[in-house]
Write a protein that holds these residues in place. Structure first.
Motif, PDB file in Angstrom:
ATOM      1  N   GLY A  89       5.989 -70.371  11.107  1.00 31.49           N
ATOM      2  CA  GLY A  89       6.078 -70.412   9.647  1.00 31.49           C
ATOM      3  C   GLY A  89       7.508 -70.246   9.160  1.00 31.49           C
ATOM      4  O   GLY A  89       7.953 -70.957   8.247  1.00 31.49           O
ATOM      5  N   MET A  90       8.249 -69.335   9.768  1.00 26.75           N
ATOM      6  CA  MET A  90       9.655 -69.156   9.382  1.00 26.75           C
ATOM      7  C   MET A  90      10.488 -70.376   9.762  1.00 26.75           C
ATOM      8  O   MET A  90      11.389 -70.769   9.019  1.00 26.75           O
ATOM      9  N   ARG A  91      10.170 -70.973  10.894  1.00 30.36           N
ATOM     10  CA  ARG A  91      10.892 -72.172  11.323  1.00 30.36           C
ATOM     11  C   ARG A  91      10.648 -73.336  10.364  1.00 30.36           C
ATOM     12  O   ARG A  91      11.585 -74.043   9.981  1.00 30.36           O
ATOM     13  N   VAL A  92       9.402 -73.504   9.946  1.00 26.45           N
ATOM     14  CA  VAL A  92       9.076 -74.565   8.987  1.00 26.45           C
ATOM     15  C   VAL A  92       9.769 -74.292   7.658  1.00 26.45           C
ATOM     16  O   VAL A  92      10.312 -75.209   7.026  1.00 26.45           O
ATOM     17  N   THR A  93       9.792 -73.045   7.225  1.00 27.26           N
ATOM     18  CA  THR A  93      10.472 -72.694   5.982  1.00 27.26           C
ATOM     19  C   THR A  93      11.954 -73.019   6.062  1.00 27.26           C
ATOM     20  O   THR A  93      12.535 -73.561   5.115  1.00 27.26           O
ATOM     21  N   LEU A  94      12.566 -72.720   7.192  1.00 24.14           N
ATOM     22  CA  LEU A  94      13.980 -73.047   7.380  1.00 24.14           C
ATOM     23  C   LEU A  94      14.205 -74.550   7.363  1.00 24.14           C
ATOM     24  O   LEU A  94      15.151 -75.036   6.728  1.00 24.14           O
ATOM     25  N   PHE A  95      13.331 -75.300   8.019  1.00 21.18           N
ATOM     26  CA  PHE A  95      13.459 -76.756   8.028  1.00 21.18           C
ATOM     27  C   PHE A  95      13.289 -77.344   6.631  1.00 21.18           C
ATOM     28  O   PHE A  95      13.924 -78.339   6.296  1.00 21.18           O
TER      29      PHE A  95
ATOM     30  N   TRP B  98      10.327 -86.796   5.199  1.00 21.21           N
ATOM     31  CA  TRP B  98      10.370 -85.942   6.391  1.00 21.21           C
ATOM     32  C   TRP B  98       9.885 -84.531   6.067  1.00 21.21           C
ATOM     33  O   TRP B  98       9.126 -83.926   6.841  1.00 21.21           O
ATOM     34  N   LEU B  99      10.302 -83.988   4.920  1.00 15.78           N
ATOM     35  CA  LEU B  99       9.866 -82.651   4.519  1.00 15.78           C
ATOM     36  C   LEU B  99       8.351 -82.613   4.335  1.00 15.78           C
ATOM     37  O   LEU B  99       7.692 -81.651   4.735  1.00 15.78           O
ATOM     38  N   LEU B 100       7.814 -83.650   3.722  1.00 17.72           N
ATOM     39  CA  LEU B 100       6.368 -83.729   3.517  1.00 17.72           C
ATOM     40  C   LEU B 100       5.628 -83.805   4.850  1.00 17.72           C
ATOM     41  O   LEU B 100       4.587 -83.171   5.026  1.00 17.72           O
ATOM     42  N   LYS B 101       6.176 -84.538   5.803  1.00 20.20           N
ATOM     43  CA  LYS B 101       5.562 -84.642   7.130  1.00 20.20           C
ATOM     44  C   LYS B 101       5.579 -83.292   7.845  1.00 20.20           C
ATOM     45  O   LYS B 101       4.593 -82.896   8.466  1.00 20.20           O
ATOM     46  N   VAL B 102       6.686 -82.560   7.728  1.00 17.39           N
ATOM     47  CA  VAL B 102       6.795 -81.255   8.389  1.00 17.39           C
ATOM     48  C   VAL B 102       5.757 -80.282   7.833  1.00 17.39           C
ATOM     49  O   VAL B 102       5.030 -79.629   8.593  1.00 17.39           O
ATOM     50  N   ILE B 103       5.649 -80.181   6.516  1.00 22.64           N
ATOM     51  CA  ILE B 103       4.712 -79.220   5.925  1.00 22.64           C
ATOM     52  C   ILE B 103       3.268 -79.663   6.134  1.00 22.64           C
ATOM     53  O   ILE B 103       2.379 -78.832   6.338  1.00 22.64           O
ATOM     54  N   THR B 104       3.014 -80.971   6.137  1.00 21.50           N
ATOM     55  CA  THR B 104       1.656 -81.465   6.381  1.00 21.50           C
ATOM     56  C   THR B 104       1.231 -81.203   7.818  1.00 21.50           C
ATOM     57  O   THR B 104       0.099 -80.754   8.056  1.00 21.50           O
ATOM     58  N   ASP B 105       2.112 -81.439   8.768  1.00 20.50           N
ATOM     59  CA  ASP B 105       1.783 -81.165  10.176  1.00 20.50           C
ATOM     60  C   ASP B 105       1.543 -79.676  10.406  1.00 20.50           C
ATOM     61  O   ASP B 105       0.620 -79.295  11.124  1.00 20.50           O
TER      62      ASP B 105
END
Length: 89
Positions: free
Chosen positions: A13-19, A68-75
């Motif tokens: 979760g922290m990694r996704v937030t950073l991305f 790309w951001l949408l793909k990261v949070i959706t995945d």
């Protein structure tokens, strides 16, 4: 649910937030630095001068990196929902 699983989810979760935050924050940082250098070189001391370029830059970065951001949070969300049965037992 084991402590290792909780820590793994928290790390992810922290990694996704950073991305998600990094492209926008780095764009604002770079534009702020460039505007500050311009202000120092020209001795213009207007505090509100950096807001409009930052807003335009962050909007442009969001437009470019948005898919790309949408793909990261959706995945990430999909993975969390598919792992719910393993978290319960």
């Amino acid at each position: 649910m084991s402590p290792e699983m909780v820590m793994g989810m928290a790390y992810q979760g922290m990694r996704v937030t950073l991305f998600l935050a990094a492209p926008l924050l780095l764009t604002a940082l770079a534009i702020g630095l460039l505007v500050s250098l311009f202000q120092a070189a020209t001795q213009i001391n207007e505090m509100t001068l950096s807001f409009i370029p930052k807003m335009i830059g962050v909007f442009a970065a969001l437009t470019v990196a948005g898919p790309w951001l949408l793909k990261v949070i959706t995945d990430f969300t999909r993975e969390l929902f598919t792992n719910i049965p393993t978290m319960i037992s």
